[in-house]
Design a protein around this motif. Structure first.
Motif, PDB file in Angstrom:
ATOM      1  N   PRO A   1     -44.936-103.057  46.135  1.00  0.00           N
ATOM      2  CA  PRO A   1     -46.207-103.145  46.857  1.00  0.00           C
ATOM      3  C   PRO A   1     -47.159-102.055  46.370  1.00  0.00           C
ATOM      4  O   PRO A   1     -46.746-100.916  46.153  1.00  0.00           O
ATOM      5  CB  PRO A   1     -45.802-102.898  48.319  1.00  0.00           C
ATOM      6  CG  PRO A   1     -44.379-103.282  48.391  1.00  0.00           C
ATOM      7  CD  PRO A   1     -43.789-102.983  47.053  1.00  0.00           C
ATOM      8  N   GLY A   2     -48.418-102.417  46.191  1.00  0.00           N
ATOM      9  CA  GLY A   2     -49.401-101.464  45.688  1.00  0.00           C
ATOM     10  C   GLY A   2     -49.647-101.620  44.197  1.00  0.00           C
ATOM     11  O   GLY A   2     -50.680-101.198  43.695  1.00  0.00           O
ATOM     12  N   ASP A   3     -48.710-102.225  43.469  1.00  0.00           N
ATOM     13  CA  ASP A   3     -48.898-102.455  42.032  1.00  0.00           C
ATOM     14  C   ASP A   3     -50.007-103.470  41.803  1.00  0.00           C
ATOM     15  O   ASP A   3     -50.230-104.362  42.619  1.00  0.00           O
ATOM     16  CB  ASP A   3     -47.604-103.014  41.407  1.00  0.00           C
ATOM     17  CG  ASP A   3     -46.546-101.943  41.234  1.00  0.00           C
ATOM     18  OD1 ASP A   3     -46.898-100.759  41.362  1.00  0.00           O
ATOM     19  OD2 ASP A   3     -45.387-102.300  40.985  1.00  0.00           O
ATOM     20  N   GLU A   4     -50.679-103.312  40.657  1.00  0.00           N
ATOM     21  CA  GLU A   4     -51.685-104.310  40.292  1.00  0.00           C
ATOM     22  C   GLU A   4     -51.105-105.261  39.263  1.00  0.00           C
ATOM     23  O   GLU A   4     -50.490-104.845  38.297  1.00  0.00           O
ATOM     24  CB  GLU A   4     -52.932-103.621  39.727  1.00  0.00           C
ATOM     25  CG  GLU A   4     -53.774-103.017  40.823  1.00  0.00           C
ATOM     26  CD  GLU A   4     -54.991-102.325  40.279  1.00  0.00           C
ATOM     27  OE1 GLU A   4     -55.477-102.733  39.203  1.00  0.00           O
ATOM     28  OE2 GLU A   4     -55.458-101.376  40.933  1.00  0.00           O
ATOM     29  N   VAL A   5     -51.296-106.542  39.513  1.00  0.00           N
ATOM     30  CA  VAL A   5     -50.679-107.560  38.679  1.00  0.00           C
ATOM     31  C   VAL A   5     -51.772-108.465  38.120  1.00  0.00           C
ATOM     32  O   VAL A   5     -52.706-108.831  38.830  1.00  0.00           O
ATOM     33  CB  VAL A   5     -49.696-108.399  39.530  1.00  0.00           C
ATOM     34  CG1 VAL A   5     -49.137-109.549  38.736  1.00  0.00           C
ATOM     35  CG2 VAL A   5     -48.584-107.527  40.071  1.00  0.00           C
TER      36      VAL A   5
ATOM     37  N   VAL B   1     -55.079-121.768  38.693  1.00  0.00           N
ATOM     38  CA  VAL B   1     -55.491-122.880  37.841  1.00  0.00           C
ATOM     39  C   VAL B   1     -56.490-122.471  36.765  1.00  0.00           C
ATOM     40  O   VAL B   1     -56.265-122.696  35.589  1.00  0.00           O
ATOM     41  CB  VAL B   1     -56.062-124.028  38.694  1.00  0.00           C
ATOM     42  CG1 VAL B   1     -56.536-125.152  37.798  1.00  0.00           C
ATOM     43  CG2 VAL B   1     -55.004-124.533  39.653  1.00  0.00           C
ATOM     44  N   SER B   2     -57.613-121.845  37.142  1.00  0.00           N
ATOM     45  CA  SER B   2     -58.665-121.749  36.137  1.00  0.00           C
ATOM     46  C   SER B   2     -58.954-120.360  35.574  1.00  0.00           C
ATOM     47  O   SER B   2     -59.098-120.231  34.367  1.00  0.00           O
ATOM     48  CB  SER B   2     -59.948-122.398  36.664  1.00  0.00           C
ATOM     49  OG  SER B   2     -60.159-122.031  38.000  1.00  0.00           O
ATOM     50  N   GLY B   3     -59.070-119.319  36.374  1.00  0.00           N
ATOM     51  CA  GLY B   3     -59.493-118.040  35.817  1.00  0.00           C
ATOM     52  C   GLY B   3     -58.445-116.954  36.004  1.00  0.00           C
ATOM     53  O   GLY B   3     -57.545-117.081  36.826  1.00  0.00           O
ATOM     54  N   ALA B   4     -58.574-115.855  35.223  1.00  0.00           N
ATOM     55  CA  ALA B   4     -57.629-114.751  35.365  1.00  0.00           C
ATOM     56  C   ALA B   4     -57.944-113.964  36.628  1.00  0.00           C
ATOM     57  O   ALA B   4     -59.102-113.768  36.984  1.00  0.00           O
ATOM     58  CB  ALA B   4     -57.700-113.843  34.153  1.00  0.00           C
ATOM     59  N   LEU B   5     -56.899-113.514  37.330  1.00  0.00           N
ATOM     60  CA  LEU B   5     -57.062-112.755  38.567  1.00  0.00           C
ATOM     61  C   LEU B   5     -56.305-111.446  38.451  1.00  0.00           C
ATOM     62  O   LEU B   5     -55.264-111.386  37.799  1.00  0.00           O
ATOM     63  CB  LEU B   5     -56.477-113.521  39.754  1.00  0.00           C
ATOM     64  CG  LEU B   5     -57.096-114.846  40.169  1.00  0.00           C
ATOM     65  CD1 LEU B   5     -56.221-115.491  41.234  1.00  0.00           C
ATOM     66  CD2 LEU B   5     -58.498-114.632  40.687  1.00  0.00           C
ATOM     67  N   THR B   6     -56.824-110.394  39.099  1.00  0.00           N
ATOM     68  CA  THR B   6     -56.007-109.199  39.301  1.00  0.00           C
ATOM     69  C   THR B   6     -55.656-109.184  40.775  1.00  0.00           C
ATOM     70  O   THR B   6     -56.508-109.365  41.632  1.00  0.00           O
ATOM     71  CB  THR B   6     -56.798-107.911  39.006  1.00  0.00           C
ATOM     72  OG1 THR B   6     -57.899-108.239  38.199  1.00  0.00           O
ATOM     73  CG2 THR B   6     -55.938-106.894  38.340  1.00  0.00           C
ATOM     74  N   VAL B   7     -54.380-108.973  41.045  1.00  0.00           N
ATOM     75  CA  VAL B   7     -53.903-109.052  42.420  1.00  0.00           C
ATOM     76  C   VAL B   7     -53.181-107.754  42.741  1.00  0.00           C
ATOM     77  O   VAL B   7     -52.391-107.262  41.935  1.00  0.00           O
ATOM     78  CB  VAL B   7     -52.933-110.241  42.588  1.00  0.00           C
ATOM     79  CG1 VAL B   7     -52.304-110.243  43.972  1.00  0.00           C
ATOM     80  CG2 VAL B   7     -53.648-111.565  42.334  1.00  0.00           C
ATOM     81  N   ARG B   8     -53.493-107.162  43.921  1.00  0.00           N
ATOM     82  CA  ARG B   8     -52.714-106.002  44.354  1.00  0.00           C
ATOM     83  C   ARG B   8     -51.576-106.515  45.231  1.00  0.00           C
ATOM     84  O   ARG B   8     -51.819-107.191  46.237  1.00  0.00           O
ATOM     85  CB  ARG B   8     -53.588-105.018  45.132  1.00  0.00           C
ATOM     86  CG  ARG B   8     -52.802-103.749  45.519  1.00  0.00           C
ATOM     87  CD  ARG B   8     -53.529-102.882  46.512  1.00  0.00           C
ATOM     88  NE  ARG B   8     -54.800-102.380  46.009  1.00  0.00           N
ATOM     89  CZ  ARG B   8     -54.934-101.371  45.124  1.00  0.00           C
ATOM     90  NH1 ARG B   8     -53.867-100.798  44.646  1.00  0.00           N
ATOM     91  NH2 ARG B   8     -56.115-100.976  44.739  1.00  0.00           N
ATOM     92  N   ALA B   9     -50.348-106.175  44.844  1.00  0.00           N
ATOM     93  CA  ALA B   9     -49.190-106.682  45.576  1.00  0.00           C
ATOM     94  C   ALA B   9     -49.106-106.036  46.947  1.00  0.00           C
ATOM     95  O   ALA B   9     -49.343-104.845  47.099  1.00  0.00           O
ATOM     96  CB  ALA B   9     -47.916-106.385  44.791  1.00  0.00           C
ATOM     97  N   THR B  10     -48.778-106.836  47.963  1.00  0.00           N
ATOM     98  CA  THR B  10     -48.541-106.297  49.293  1.00  0.00           C
ATOM     99  C   THR B  10     -47.113-106.642  49.675  1.00  0.00           C
ATOM    100  O   THR B  10     -46.487-107.489  49.050  1.00  0.00           O
ATOM    101  CB  THR B  10     -49.492-106.936  50.319  1.00  0.00           C
ATOM    102  OG1 THR B  10     -49.369-108.348  50.216  1.00  0.00           O
ATOM    103  CG2 THR B  10     -50.928-106.530  50.070  1.00  0.00           C
ATOM    104  N   ALA B  11     -46.582-105.960  50.679  1.00  0.00           N
ATOM    105  CA  ALA B  11     -45.212-106.266  51.106  1.00  0.00           C
ATOM    106  C   ALA B  11     -45.174-107.710  51.586  1.00  0.00           C
ATOM    107  O   ALA B  11     -46.125-108.186  52.193  1.00  0.00           O
ATOM    108  CB  ALA B  11     -44.806-105.327  52.231  1.00  0.00           C
TER     109      ALA B  11
END
Lengths: 750, 57
Positions: free
Chosen positions: A259-263, A311-321
């Protein structure tokens, strides 16, 4: 652009400095592959050993050099035509492997003891009929005791431990009468040996342990084989996440994300973790989570769930628990409740033990009292009473259910069904109603082209070849039509638009209708079929718009008809909207269908069926199905299902056909019939043997013959649970598992 | 019956040797890949250099 896969999370370092990495390998189909792979890897510098395990379809790499890069091996394997996925054996698999070895050691000791004690016993039996001297018989009895006592103490430990646990919990399992019978037989024999009597039962005791251990070893081996395939399939899903760290992007296994990592989630990938979107705009396909087939737009600040497809675009996601999100928390709570209710299920063998044990123990006690009353001495009465316990010692009874289970699990395995819980066969067999989820269960997990016939085969083939260069889910679906062709050289993907390549000197495009200038035709198609999506292709003057949509599994109609013919009531519970659910229900002729179901709605529907006295087999794949899968009497999931769903299901089925569901239901029914027959055989055996024992006519020879005879009969009957060979389904588990996940393959290969 | 004095120990020793051999083979991982062992015996690439015609079959 694609970051290097970081294998460090999978590498094990042993005490002597050796590094070890296991790879699950796709494409090992024949014996020659072993040589192909091992010789193909021989030139890789720094690799100490590479050994293929043909049984498990795995490759073990060992090296010592720090500088060695295992990715080199994966590239080399890809070059010779094998796709390898790093993996670490699950905790469960390691425990099961250790248990198998332990049981095999105990079986070997029991086998050694049984053979040698039998050698001595046969001499005594024939001597008793002839002219054996008392000294020789005593010597043989003492030798038997010397072999049997330590061997039984070691070999019988699993039974003794489980019996003690059952007694502590005040419950009754088959282990209790087994342990009691063995212990009393050994104690009586030792007593008789000390008093230089004619009869000892050492052979019966160790032979009983040998037979029972054999049953457990086979059971364990079958379970381990299933587990290995399930673990391989899990590894082949190639579930990695791209972690964004200050020093760059690393591809790591999903488990390593905190959790807290950026993916980073590229288009065409499944989001690996629950989290919040930081940057990027895209559309999400949440069908694996909610069963909803329509796409949802997603923007920074929005919550996303693991398992949704970007599906279409790249995303950056911050992981949560995982528990942070309300949907997951609700699903987990419902699953836990349902699992608790299910753990109260009492297995057939244990139910039999509950009746059997008191009856036998009362009978033995009555025998003792009866003989004392008739004026026999305490010693003689005790010997006869214990003989009753020995002869009823549930050799046949303890094998009746497990032997059938092993054979049925083998049949199911060949039919493409992987059992996850040992008592699943019994529960599957009791079901009279089958409830299906729609998305990903009745339908294929990925969209398919539906208007193939409308297009020029040449254009379709070219478009499919071009689609090989894209990660977009629609392109991946279309690339299935490429039939082994290679991607065009120099093809370039433009995010959010499509792929471009120059073919025969003319620019070719594949992608959104706007990108290919085919808006009008696409609009016409979508107006006619609102559930469909369109992907366009243009090559010079030629153009085409392909229609893709969720389609039913190829044999869904036949499978549903077969289930109906076998007397099952059928229903659909879907989280999707009304129109697609109604269309699927109409196509399959299932009258009872519900749409827009939330996880709690599905449980409520199952409870209503339960209240009518129906036993439900739930078949589903989504995260939203997990509570229903846990709550149903029995449950099945495709191997493409969400993790939580898989964990809640009793069994997984492979391939893109529904036939394994039918096979599972029918094989389980047949197995249950045979289990009941076996229990009946065991009861008949006891009905004949017990009166003989009560009257005091049972000698060690009769006990040995009766026990092995009944065990053999029960085992032979269990073999009938093997399904008819001609009816068996996808032969190769791996081919089947692979065929359903072209998207994953394309991604793993990129 | 003196013959028993050495026949019985011999029988027991043979049995124990068999048990020991099994436990050794179990420990040395000979049961880890039963299908592989069955087909590896047919592989003759250690006898002659690899022949391309045989490679994929």
């Amino acid at each position: 652009m694609s970051p290097a896969i970081n294998f460090s999370a999978f590498v094990e370092t042993s005490a002597n400095g050796d590094r070890r990495l296991d790879l699950a390998v796709e494409g090992i189909t024949c014996a020659a592959c072993i040589g192909d792979i091992e010789n193909g890897l021989a030139p890789v510098a720094g690799l100490a050993s590479a050994r293929v395990n043909y049984t498990h379809r795995r490759l073990a790499l060992v090296w010592r050099d720090d500088a060695f890069e295992p990715l080199e091996v994966v590239r080399r394997l890809a070059a010779i035509g094998y796709k390898a996925h790093p993996f670490r054996p699950s905790r469960q698999e390691e425990v099961e492997a250790a248990e198998t070895r332990d049981l095999l050691r105990r079986l070997a000791v029991a086998g050694f003891a049984a053979m040698n004690v039998m050698l001595l016993s046969v001499s005594v039996w024939s001597g008793n009929a002839g002219d054996i001297t008392d000294e020789t018989r005593d010597l043989f009895h003492w030798l038997s005791a010397l072999i049997a006592l330590p061997s039984a103490a070691y070999a019988g430990r699993p039974f003794f431990v489980k019996a003690a646990r059952a007694l502590r919990n005040r419950s009754m399992t088959m282990d209790v009468p087994i342990s009691l019978g063995v212990t009393l037989a050994l104690a009586l024999s030792l007593y008789e040996t000390i008093h230089s009597a004619h009869h000892a039962y050492f052979d019966s005791a160790v032979m009983l342990l040998f037979f029972l251990l054999l049953g457990r070893v086979l059971d364990q081996a079958m379970r381990r084989r299933t587990r290995t395939v399930a673990d391989n399939l899990m590894a082949m899903r190639g579930e990695t996440a791209v972690l964004l760290r200050p020093d760059g992007a690393h591809e790591v296994p999903v488990r390593a994300v905190r959790p807290g990592d950026e993916v980073l989630v590229r288009p065409g990938e499944r989001i690996a973790v629950d989290g919040v979107v930081l940057t990027g705009l895209s559309e999400l396909d949440a069908s694996l989570v909610t069963g909803e087939t329509a796409r949802e737009p997603v923007a920074p600040g929005m919550q996303v769930y693991a398992g949704t497809l970007n599906v279409s675009g790249a995303l950056t996601v911050r992981a949560t628990a995982p528990a942070d999100s309300s949907l997951i928390a609700e699903v987990n709570r419902l699953v836990a409740d349902a699992a608790q209710a299910r753990s109260r299920y009492l297995r057939l063998a244990d139910r039999a033990a509950r009746i059997y044990a008191p009856v036998v123990h009362v009978a033995a006690f009555a025998t003792l009292a009866g003989w004392l009353f008739m004026g026999a001495g305490l010693h003689d009465s005790l010997v006869i009473a214990i003989a009753v316990l020995i002869i009823t010692c549930p050799c046949a009874l303890a094998l009746a259910v497990p032997a059938t289970q092993v054979v049925a699990a083998g049949s199911l395995f060949r039919a493409g069904v992987l059992l996850q819980s040992p008592e699943a066969v019994e529960r599957l067999a009791a079901c009279d109603t089958v409830v299906f989820d729609k998305t990903g269960t009745l339908t294929l997990p990925e969209p398919r082209i539906v208007d193939r016939g409308r297009h020029d085969p040449d254009i379709l083939a070219t478009a499919a070849r071009l689609a090989l260069s894209s990660r977009h889910p629609l392109a991946v679906a279309l690339s299935g039509e490429a039939r082994g062709a290679l991607p065009f050289a120099g093809a370039e993907e433009r995010t959010g638009e499509g792929v471009v390549a120059v073919i025969e000197g003319v620019e070719a495009r594949l992608g959104s209708p706007a990108f290919c200038g085919a808006d009008a035709e696409a609009a016409r198609i979508l107006a006619a079929d609102p559930e469909a999506t369109a992907i366009a292709f243009r090559h010079g003057g030629r153009s085409a718009v392909f229609t893709l949509r969720q389609t039913l599994r190829p044999d869904a109609r036949e499978a549903v008809a077969a289930l109906r013919a076998a007397g099952f009531r059928l229903a659909i519970l879907s989280g999707d909207r009304e129109a697609p659910v109604a269309a699927a229900a109409l196509a399959l002729g299932i009258a009872d269908s519900r749409f827009g179901c939330k996880p709690a709605d599905k449980i409520a529907a199952l409870d209503a069926m339960k209240a009518e006295g129906r036993k439900v087999l739930m078949v589903g794949d989504g995260l939203n199905d997990a509570p229903a899968l846990a709550a149903a009497h029995a449950s099945l999931s495709p191997v493409t299902a969400a993790h939580v769903a898989q964990a809640s299901a009793d069994a997984l089925f492979m391939g893109e056909r529904l036939a394994p569901v039918v096979a599972a239901a029918l094989i389980a029914r047949r197995a249950l019939t045979i289990m009941r027959q076996n229990l009946a055989i065991a009861v008949i055996y006891n009905a004949v043997a017990v009166p003989l024992a009560v009257m005091g006519h049972v000698t060690p020879l009769i006990a040995a013959a009766a026990m092995s005879g009944s065990s053999v009969i029960v085992t032979l009957n269990a073999l009938r649970a093997r399904a008819d060979r001609s009816a068996s389904l996808p032969r190769s588990a791996y081919e089947g598992g692979r065929a359903t996940t072209p998207g994953v393959e394309a991604r793993a290969g990129a | 019956m003196k013959v028993l004095l050495y026949l019985v120990p011999i029988a027991l020793c043979l049995g124990l040797m068999g048990l020991g051999a099994f436990l050794w083979s179990l420990r040395s991982g000979q049961y880890d890949d039963l299908d592989g062992a069955a087909v590896r015996i047919l592989d003759d690439s250690d006898v002659e250099p690899i022949d391309d015609a045989r490679a994929k079959g």
